[in-house]
Design a protein around this motif. Structure first.
Motif, PDB file in Angstrom:
ATOM      1  N   UNK A   1      70.555  36.133  56.561  1.00  0.00           N
ATOM      2  CA  UNK A   1      69.161  37.036  55.381  1.00  0.00           C
ATOM      3  C   UNK A   1      69.668  38.468  56.195  1.00  0.00           C
ATOM      4  N   UNK A   2      70.409  38.627  57.140  1.00  0.00           N
ATOM      5  CA  UNK A   2      70.433  39.835  57.914  1.00  0.00           C
ATOM      6  C   UNK A   2      71.404  41.314  57.239  1.00  0.00           C
ATOM      7  N   UNK A   3      72.492  40.750  56.576  1.00  0.00           N
ATOM      8  CA  UNK A   3      72.776  41.754  55.700  1.00  0.00           C
ATOM      9  C   UNK A   3      71.507  42.381  54.409  1.00  0.00           C
ATOM     10  N   UNK A   4      70.829  41.452  53.860  1.00  0.00           N
ATOM     11  CA  UNK A   4      69.169  41.902  53.060  1.00  0.00           C
ATOM     12  C   UNK A   4      69.335  42.380  53.549  1.00  0.00           C
ATOM     13  N   UNK A   5      69.007  42.445  54.536  1.00  0.00           N
ATOM     14  CA  UNK A   5      67.866  43.263  55.556  1.00  0.00           C
ATOM     15  C   UNK A   5      68.206  45.115  55.655  1.00  0.00           C
ATOM     16  N   UNK A   6      69.602  44.825  56.331  1.00  0.00           N
ATOM     17  CA  UNK A   6      70.374  46.098  56.027  1.00  0.00           C
ATOM     18  C   UNK A   6      69.860  47.140  54.961  1.00  0.00           C
ATOM     19  N   UNK A   7      70.648  46.092  53.211  1.00  0.00           N
ATOM     20  CA  UNK A   7      70.681  47.340  52.296  1.00  0.00           C
ATOM     21  C   UNK A   7      68.926  47.518  52.344  1.00  0.00           C
ATOM     22  N   UNK A   8      68.152  47.314  52.996  1.00  0.00           N
ATOM     23  CA  UNK A   8      66.704  48.042  52.927  1.00  0.00           C
ATOM     24  C   UNK A   8      67.417  49.551  53.416  1.00  0.00           C
TER      25      UNK A   8
ATOM     26  N   UNK B   1      59.796  49.533  51.648  1.00  0.00           N
ATOM     27  CA  UNK B   1      59.212  50.684  50.980  1.00  0.00           C
ATOM     28  C   UNK B   1      58.955  51.858  51.302  1.00  0.00           C
ATOM     29  N   UNK B   2      58.953  52.863  50.596  1.00  0.00           N
ATOM     30  CA  UNK B   2      59.550  54.467  50.686  1.00  0.00           C
ATOM     31  C   UNK B   2      58.779  54.864  49.477  1.00  0.00           C
ATOM     32  N   UNK B   3      58.282  56.306  49.581  1.00  0.00           N
ATOM     33  CA  UNK B   3      57.043  56.428  48.705  1.00  0.00           C
ATOM     34  C   UNK B   3      58.413  57.632  47.487  1.00  0.00           C
ATOM     35  N   UNK B   4      59.157  57.472  48.134  1.00  0.00           N
ATOM     36  CA  UNK B   4      60.161  58.202  47.337  1.00  0.00           C
ATOM     37  C   UNK B   4      61.113  57.657  46.323  1.00  0.00           C
ATOM     38  N   UNK B   5      61.011  56.005  46.444  1.00  0.00           N
ATOM     39  CA  UNK B   5      61.603  55.121  45.488  1.00  0.00           C
ATOM     40  C   UNK B   5      60.542  55.306  44.029  1.00  0.00           C
ATOM     41  N   UNK B   6      60.833  54.398  43.170  1.00  0.00           N
ATOM     42  CA  UNK B   6      60.123  54.643  42.058  1.00  0.00           C
ATOM     43  C   UNK B   6      59.830  53.536  41.833  1.00  0.00           C
ATOM     44  N   UNK B   7      58.408  53.800  39.708  1.00  0.00           N
ATOM     45  CA  UNK B   7      57.464  52.231  40.823  1.00  0.00           C
ATOM     46  C   UNK B   7      58.578  51.244  40.087  1.00  0.00           C
ATOM     47  N   UNK B   8      58.896  50.708  39.443  1.00  0.00           N
ATOM     48  CA  UNK B   8      59.449  49.818  39.406  1.00  0.00           C
ATOM     49  C   UNK B   8      60.160  49.114  40.643  1.00  0.00           C
TER      50      UNK B   8
END
Length: 1744
Positions: free
Chosen positions: A876-883, A923-930
């Motif tokens: 699961x750690x690579x999934x976290x890295x994608x963040x 999540x960050x505020x610069x990410x889109x709504x979707x």
């Protein structure tokens, strides 16, 4: 049937007898001796047969006699007889019945026949039979027989020659066969060891056995003969050819190598005779240079083909069999062979030399021996290497030398035309493949040279053509391409031979190693292995190292030049085999070189050169995967990438290499995959699901020309490619790592090229990484970190690969342990695939990572994933890295994967939850709504479905993640929904509290143990609260953070949720945790909200996003924050209210109370009406906590006091205080802290002093708030803020509730403070904008809420005083004074500082100038003042006799206050005011005057009387005029009020004149006098004059005057005084009226005739005057009547004088014109008749 069987013997005897008879018959005439010998021979034979059982032995014994007749027959030299005899002799020999002596005789006979030239063929036949059937011939006899054959070989008859040659060969063979047989017979017999070889002489053959000696002598003489020397043994030789001698030498050496190897004598011959001979004979070949001019005078002997060819054959045999004996000699021979391949040698010599080398190449063990004997020895020629290199050079020379091949232009096969842009043969094949169906001849073509390819031998055998041309004398013409074909075959056979041999030996070695591993052998002494052969590995390595360069050069050239599919296939197979072998041996450089060659050949011409040259340099990869490589093509070539059939063939080989030999490729995977990547790109294969490649032409990229054949191969190639990566599951771990690292490097390069490049990037590497990962799930731990590490954190292969190479070379398995590899990866971190600017690259990076993770989680691991925390976290750690990736498409992919993982494996995530939650929450505020919406879907799924399945330690993370969704600002609905999730989470905590507590406590214990072991403190939020409480505190903290979100809706929702949660579930907390809740959650929140609210922007917000309109009450940030402040303060106050007894047990409750009150005060004094009002509501709420003891004593105290209900009242709590919570506090507290409950619940245990302190603190806060908010602005101040009416109302409404708590100690000081606030509050004006909503219309006599509240406050206070102790009652005067202040407002509204206010009637509602400053409007105080007056009257009625009321001159103050409205009367703002003032005055006086009279002596009321007189005066004779529109009825009603006042005077004042100051009485009399005379308004109409003259009032006044003027009984001097005063006033008044009338009458007669209007007015005035005079005249009449009735002594002399003085005035009136006046005058004058004479009696001496 054997020759020794009885039948054979019998037949032999018969045949011999027959032969003898025949001989006898033939010689009967010519040769009688012969006939006789024959006949005696018959007898001899018969005798032998008869006498002996072993007939053959007897025959052999007597063979000399038996054959004698035949020998004699041969001596006749008659052909017929000779033939007969020879045949008979042969028959005898065939039965082995010839003795040694007989044999000698036969040979002698044969020699004679030979010399005579008779029956030559029969002779040879006979010799052969003799030697092959018997072993009796030795030494000289044998040599003579052999010489005989040699002699016959050199006859002139060809048939004889050839037969003799064959016979010689056979005889030589027989000699050596005999020796071999002899050796076999003596095998095992121990013999005297032979002398040392070094001392042996060439003649010393005494140690040899007979046959060996014959063989030795024969071989020695053969050498002599070839060397053109005289033979030692073959005496009688007359002629000999070298060619025949060499052939014989070759056959002996080839057929009987054992003889030479086993016998030192023969070995000696080899060394001493054969080798020098060969070298000598080679001399012409060595020295000869084709085409060279010899500088020496003697001509150089030309190479002679027959000799040279035979020499090469001999050399081949020598090398093949005797290299171990002839090490040095073989070295020379091999070097000679290599030299014969030189281009300067004759073509035929090169051909036979290459054939010879071919013969060596098919013998791998021989080659191995060369390597061991030469190449591995120091200071020795590298023979093996030279052979291979020579072959390569030979092949190259054939292409370079113009004489060896033919120009392609002349000899190109049909269909093989070469285009201008195509250099090299690859294009030719492509063209030929598409030609008109003719199969071209197999050939090589290179740089214009075309060399056909011939089939020269079967694979693995060296069938020579020219080495077999033993019958040719002249050099043959070599066909074109023959030498090339042989060299090509030699190369292929060499590769096949050595690879097959080494691989066999390797397999055995591995097998034995495995056996040793299973069953370790016992230890043996080290010394035994000292003198063994070299280690096999070293030999293999040396062989490969020696040959690979030459092989590669030659094979690469041939591959480049090949135009034949089969030849290409063979070359590729050779290269593949070598690459595989090098890989198995760990020889990296040659392996990579062979693989590079295959790779180059797989790509179109020119394409590969740059790519693979730079690829081999592993540290410098600057090539491109696509666009660049097209531009690298040389300028002369076209820009098309034509992929030929040969390219595809090479590609298949490459795939085969990778598929079958992947385990040995190691770092060469880089080369293989780089090439495959290019081919995939050229072929247009695109990655599909799971990474498999599917045909699909790229839109961009090079304009690749694909032939139809190639297109049909595409699906096959695609499937082979897929199978290649599927087969990675069979690779060992190290190989798998090499594969993955190679893919990672390719991917890195693809990414580097894709930077700043809009072309589609190569996705090959990423797709194949995915495919490799998916098929290796069973060992995922080994490959996971490098695989995902690349996809996420780009690994720099330049540093990593050498590490692997080093390991591979050393035969070490690289340490791919998780830890070390991870460290390596982190150290080499460079760039992330998923962060690549190219969207396709990113998309595939993410696709690969997420697919691998999903596959890894779904795979059935052993042990199961749920039992392996480490593996699950690893997956699961690579999934976290994608963040950490900023690109939205990657995050979208990541979150979609999370959703799928949750849906499929959510129940079994276990220890993986923190990582999954971390992904969701990243999540960050610069990410889109979707993105945020997808992430939130995951969170909703977690909260709804998976909370029970996750470890309780993860619950805090869930709370944090939900909080982060609340804080994101992209999607408001998500923020609001996340707050709802927090509520759901809190419900879950509540429902599963006990389970969670147990789990958390277990975890806590483990953590504490770890912390103790490490010697550090346990670090977690809110420590040292219990873990479960910490969970709640984290939830509260998240909600608290959301309560200060910039968005109002979020703040509102979060606030409601926070306070609802604390209210609903707060009882689960341990009591000490409440300390944290209060100070770190609630008060911290209040501080933040207050700060934000006070600094909020006041700019107007036009809309709320989209088309949503914002209400004006929320159209600025300040107003929106105000709402939050309101809610927060209310929530905190409610908690303090409901949880007070719990909080009070914490110890610092008083401090918290003070802080709360400070917050309330701060909010109440804020400039925002909403906040300030709400603060007061909160204040009201906390005041509802009634002190329990007092509350139980007086449960209905508030009801008795008539305290009004508060705004939003809190439900009251009963004596036992079960707080109104959904859960029972008592139960929960008992569950946690049973002992503390007893202390916390208030059963008389609450400290009253502490309570008192709390309430007085509240009072001080209230006072400060009231003072600050009602303080009037000073001079010149522009008021920044004026409090609103609802605020002031609420402020005042707090007092009754607060007073209940502080009344025992409420003093005059507090009352004074209260008065200041109350007065200030009612003085505050309101904005004209707001007035329509607050004020009643001016005509409505209704109190505002504030005014009612003020009166209520005073009412509560005065009621409490009424029932309170004596000392409290001293407050009555102060209360009455306060009320009187309010009464004054009826006529004089209070001024709010220097603020200019307008009355309501004047206030303009400025609706056009929107931004004009609001006007301030004073309230309509009339109803308030009137109500206050009523309260005053009521209170005074109750308290008039109270000593404090008497001593504080309350009555005087009342009169003084009422004097204002009474004096204004019609000028009062409201008519009701003066009416109420009068009625109130009358009521007050009715009570107060008796009290005043009672205390007349004390002097406490002295100052009241003048005030009262002035009040009467101001009211009865007001300066204000009645309004013009006053109706008659109203006038009469008003007059009746005046009459009431006079009535009061007549009943309550004048009768008690003796208790009243004289001055006051005088003032009253003057008033009555004034009132008794008519005073009319000038505005009356004629019809109204009679009514409006206040006749009734005047009458009453006059009557009162009269009443007190003629009092018959003056019981006191004071009464007489009143009468005299009244009479005097009356007479004076009459005199004045009469005089004025006379004067007016006199003047009216002189006036000119007036106008109509003037007449009308004058008539009206006249009428008024007439009425008045009539009334006076009537009064005089009445007075006169009274005087008559009164006793004279009661009438003052002064009075009489005034009466008499009236008379003249009356007389003057008789001229009046009015009949009414005249009539009244008559009545008035009539009584004067009684006064026309002096009185009858005089008073003398006191008597009348």
């Amino acid at each position: 049937m054997t020759t020794s069987s009885p039948e054979a013997v019998k037949k032999l005897l018969e045949n011999m007898q027959t032969d003898l008879r025949s001989l006898s018959m033939e010689c009967k005439k010519k040769f009688p001796p012969v006939k006789e010998a024959a006949e005696s021979g018959i007898v001899k034979i018969k005798t032998i047969a008869a006498r002996n059982t072993d007939i053959l032995a007897a025959l052999k014994e007597n063979s000399s006699e038996v054959v004698q007749p035949f020998l004699m027959g041969c001596g006749t030299k008659e052909p017929k007889i000779t033939q007969l005899c020879l045949a008979a002799i042969q028959r005898v020999m065939s039965h082995e019945v010839v003795s040694e002596s007989a044999a000698g005789s036969i040979i002698t006979m044969l020699w004679q026949l030979m010399e005579n030239g008779l029956e030559e063929l029969k002779l040879l036949q006979t010799v052969l039979v003799l030697l092959t059937t018997n072993t009796v011939v030795h030494d000289e006899v044998l040599s003579k027989a052999i010489v005989l054959c040699f002699r016959l070989h050199f006859t002139k008859d060809n048939i004889t020659n050839n037969t003799a040659a064959a016979t010689v060969r056979q005889v030589v063979t027989v000699v050596f066969e005999r020796m071999v047989a002899e050796d076999d017979r003596h095998k095992g017999i121990v013999e005297q060891p032979p002398p040392v070889q070094g001392n042996s002489n060439r003649r010393s053959i005494s140690t040899l056995r007979p046959s060996a000696k014959d063989a030795y002598m024969l071989f020695q003489d053969l050498c002599q003969l070839v060397n053109a020397d005289a033979p030692y043994w073959l005496v009688g030789m007359t002629e000999m050819t070298r060619t025949f001698g060499l052939e014989l030498l070759e056959s002996v050496l080839n057929d009987f190598p054992g003889v030479f190897l086993q016998h030192q004598e023969f070995s000696f011959l080899l060394k001493e005779r054969v080798c020098p001979l060969v070298i000598k004979l080679f001399s012409p070949n060595i020295k000869f240079r084709q085409g060279s001019v010899t500088p020496s005078p003697g001509p150089v002997e030309k190479p002679y083909f027959p000799i040279c060819m035979r020499l090469l054959r001999v050399v081949t045999v020598l090398i093949k069999h005797f290299y171990s004996l002839l090490v040095t000699e073989c070295e020379i021979f091999l070097s000679l062979l290599v030299k014969f391949l030189d281009g300067e040698k004759p073509q035929w010599l090169r051909a036979v030399a290459v054939e010879s080398i071919h013969r060596l190449c098919v013998q791998p063990h021989l080659l191995r021996s060369f390597c061991q004997s030469y190449d591995m020895k120091q200071h020795s020629t590298k023979v093996f290497r030279d052979i291979v290199n020579a072959l390569g050079s030979f092949i190259q020379s054939l292409f370079i030398s113009p004489s060896q091949g033919n120009p392609a232009s002349a000899n190109t096969p049909a269909g093989g035309s070469v285009s201008v842009g195509q250099t090299g043969a690859q294009s030719g094949v492509g063209a030929a493949g598409s030609s008109g169906g003719l199969t071209p001849q197999a050939a090589f073509e290179y740089r214009g040279t075309w060399i056909p390819l011939m089939t020269v031998s079967v694979q693995g055998s060296a069938k020579a053509t020219y080495l077999e041309m033993l019958d040719k004398v002249d050099p043959p013409s070599i066909p074109e391409g023959y030498a090339m074909s042989v060299a090509f075959s030699a190369l292929l056979d060499l590769v096949r031979g050595i690879t097959a041999m080494i691989e066999r030996e390797l397999a055995k070695e591995e097998e034995s190693a495995a056996t040793r591993m299973r069953d370790p052998p016992p230890r043996e002494p080290q010394s035994q292995s000292v003198d063994q052969d070299p280690v096999p590995q070293l030999v293999w390595d040396e062989m490969v190292s020696a040959c690979w360069c030459g092989l590669l050069a030659a094979l690469s050239l041939l591959l480049d030049a090949s135009t034949d599919e089969t030849a290409t296939e063979n070359i590729l197979k050779a290269e593949l085999t070598m690459a595989s072998l090098c890989g198995r041996l760990g020889l990296v450089t040659p392996r990579d070189a062979f693989i590079t060659a295959i790779c180059k050949a797989s790509l179109p011409p020119h394409y590969a050169l740059t790519v693979l040259t730079s690829t081999t340099n592993l540290s410098n990869k600057t090539y491109s995967i696509q666009g660049q490589s097209v531009q690298i093509i040389s300028p002369s070539s076209e820009s098309h990438q034509q992929l030929t059939a040969k390219n595809i063939q090479c590609m298949r080989t490459l795939l085969n290499l990778a598929h079958c030999h992947g385990a040995v490729l190691g770092t060469s995977w880089q080369l293989v995959l780089a090439t495959l990547q290019h081919l995939v790109w050229i072929l247009g294969l695109k990655p599909g699901a799971g990474g498999a490649l599917k045909p699909g032409r790229a839109v961009e990229g090079p304009s690749t020309v694909l032939t139809t054949a190639v297109m049909t191969d595409l699906p096959v190639i695609s499937s082979i490619l897929s199978r290649l990566f599927e087969s990675s599951q069979y690779l060992d771990d190290v190989s798998l790592h090499h594969l993955i690292n190679a893919l990672c490097s390719l991917s890195t390069e693809a990414m580097e090229m894709a930077y700043g490049n809009n072309k589609e990037p190569s996705l090959f590497a990423v797709a194949k990484l995915l495919e490799t990962g998916l098929v290796n799930m069973d060992r995922i731990e080994i490959l996971w970190r490098p695989l995902t590490g690349h996809l996420l954190e780009k690994v720099s292969s330049a540093t990593h690969l050498p590490h692997l190479l080093f390991c591979q070379n050393r035969k070490i398995s690289p340490s791919f342990s998780t830890g070390s590899h991870e460290a390596l990866l982190l150290a080499l971190l460079r760039r992330r695939v998923c962060q690549h600017p190219n969207s396709r690259m990113r998309e595939w990076g993410a696709e690969a990572v997420t697919s691998l993770i999903k596959a890894g989680l779904a795979f059935k691991h052993n042990p199961p994933l749920s039992q392996s925390q480490r593996l699950q976290l690893l997956l699961l750690s690579p999934l976290k890295e994608l963040s950490n990736v900023l690109h939205a498409d990657i995050r979208q992919k990541q979150l979609e994967s999370v959703l799928q993982i949750l849906q499929s494996q959510g129940d079994s995530l276990g220890p993986g939850w923190p990582l999954v939650l971390g992904v969701i929450g990243a999540i960050r505020n610069d990410q889109g709504e979707s993105l945020i919406r997808t992430a939130f879907q995951c969170l909703q799924l977690v909260v709804t479905d998976f909370l029970p399945t996750m470890p309780s330690t993860c619950l805090q993370i869930v709370v944090d993640v939900a909080g982060s969704f609340g804080l994101q600002n992209q999607e408001l609905n998500i923020s609001l929904t996340s707050i709802g999730l927090l509520w759901n989470i809190s419900d879950y905590f509540f429902q599963r509290g006990e389970t969670i507590v147990q789990e958390l406590n277990r975890e806590e214990a483990a953590l504490e143990k770890q912390a103790r072991e490490k010697g550090v403190a346990l670090n977690r939020p809110f420590h040292p609260a219990p873990p479960f409480d910490c969970l709640w505190l984290c939830l509260y903290a998240e909600l608290g953070e959301l309560c200060v979100d910039p968005r109002p809706a979020v703040r509102k929702s979060a606030g409601q949720t926070l306070f609802s949660t604390i209210s609903a579930h707060g009882t689960l907390l341990q009591p000490p945790t409440w300390h944290t809740v209060v100070w770190k959650v609630l008060f911290h929140l209040l501080d933040c909200v207050r700060k934000s609210s006070t600094t909020a922007d006041k700019e107007k917000i036009e809309s709320g996003g989209g088309n949503i309109l914002i209400h004006h009450s929320r159209d600025t940030a300040e107003k929106q924050w105000a709402e939050t402040w309101v809610m927060t303060l209310a929530g905190v106050a409610r908690i303090f209210n409901t949880r007070r007894y719990l909080l009070q047990s914490l110890g610092d409750f008083f401090k918290a109370w003070e802080v709360l009150l400070a917050h309330i005060q701060s909010a109440a004094l804020s400039k925002n009406n909403e906040v300030s009002l709400a603060a007061l509501k909160s204040f009201q709420e906390i005041l509802q906590i009634v002190t329990p003891v007092r509350d139980s004593e007086k449960p209905d105290a508030l009801v008795i006091m008539d305290v009004p209900a508060l705004v939003d009242p809190v439900p009251p709590s009963g004596p036992g205080r079960p707080l109104p919570c959904p859960d029972s506090l008592a139960e929960r507290l008992a569950h946690y802290e049973g002992a503390e409950l007893q202390q916390a619940l208030p059963h008389g245990a609450v400290d009253e002093l502490e309570d008192s302190a709390l309430w007085w603190s509240a009072w001080n806060t209230w006072y400060r708030t009231g003072t600050d908010s009602t303080r009037a602005p000073g001079t010149g101040d522009k008021p920044a803020f004026i409090p609103s009416q609802p605020f002031l109302t609420a402020l005042v409404q707090i007092f009754p509730a607060l007073y209940q708590h502080i009344k025992p100690n409420f003093s005059m000081d507090e009352l004074g403070k209260l008065g200041v606030i109350l007065q200030g509050a009612v003085s505050v004006p309101i904005s004209s904008d707001a007035s329509p909503f607050i004020l009643p219309s001016y005509t409505e006599a209704v109190l505002t809420g504030l005014q009612e509240a003020v009166l209520t406050a005073l009412d509560v206070l005065q009621k409490a005083i009424c029932v309170g102790p004596e000392n409290m009652q001293a407050m009555f005067p102060a209360i009455l004074d306060q009320l009187l202040l309010f009464v004054e407002f009826s006529c004089k509204p209070p001024q709010y500082g220097k603020l200019e206010t307008k009355l309501i009637a004047n206030a303009k509602y400025n609706q056009i100038q929107l931004f004009a400053p609001a006007e301030w409007v004073a309230l309509n105080y009339v109803p308030f003042a009137e109500r206050s007056l009523e309260v005053v009257v009521e209170l005074y009625q109750k308290t008039a006799c109270h000593k404090a009321v008497v001593s504080e001159k309350v009555l005087q103050n009342i009169i003084k206050t009422l004097r204002v409205p009474l004096g204004l009367k019609y000028a009062c703002p409201s008519e009701s005011t003066w009416r109420l003032a009068v009625s109130s005055l009358l009521k007050v006086l009715s009570i107060g005057l008796p009290v005043a009279r009672q205390h007349a002596a004390s002097g406490k009321f002295h100052t009241m009387w003048p005030e009262l007189a002035n009040a009467f005066e101001d009211f009865l004779f007001t300066k204000s005029t009645a309004p013009d529109n006053l109706s008659i009825q109203e006038f009469q009603k008003n007059e009746s009020i005046d009459v009431e006042v006079v009535h009061l005077i007549s009943t309550e004042i004048l009768p008690f004149a003796n208790f009243i100051p004289k001055e006051f009485v005088g003032q009253i009399m003057a008033m009555l006098n004034k009132g008794s005379i008519h005073s009319q308004s000038s505005s009356f109409t004629e019809a109204e004059i009679d009514v409006r003259m206040r006749e009734e009032f005047s009458k009453v006044c006059f009557e009162t005057l009269l009443q007190f003027s003629f009092s018959n009984k003056a019981s006191t001097p004071q009464e007489g005084y009143i009468s005299r005063m009244a009479l005097s006033v009356l007479l004076k008044r009459s005199q004045d009226v009469l005089r004025r009338y006379v004067e007016d009458e006199r003047l009216s007669g002189r006036c000119p005739l007036p106008s109509g209007q003037r007449m009308k007015l004058d008539c009206h005035l006249l009428r008024q005057q007439v009425t008045e005079i009539i009334f006076v005249l009537k009064a005089i009449s009445t007075l006169m009547d009274s005087l008559k009735k009164t006793q004279p002594e009661n009438v003052d002399g002064n009075t009489w004088a005034q009466v008499i003085a009236l008379y003249p005035t009356l007389v003057e009136c008789i001229t009046c014109s009015s009949s009414e006046v005249s009539l009244a005058l008559k009545e008035a004058l009539g009584p004067f008749k009684d006064f026309m004479q002096p009185p009858a009696t005089k008073v003398q001496n006191g008597e009348s």
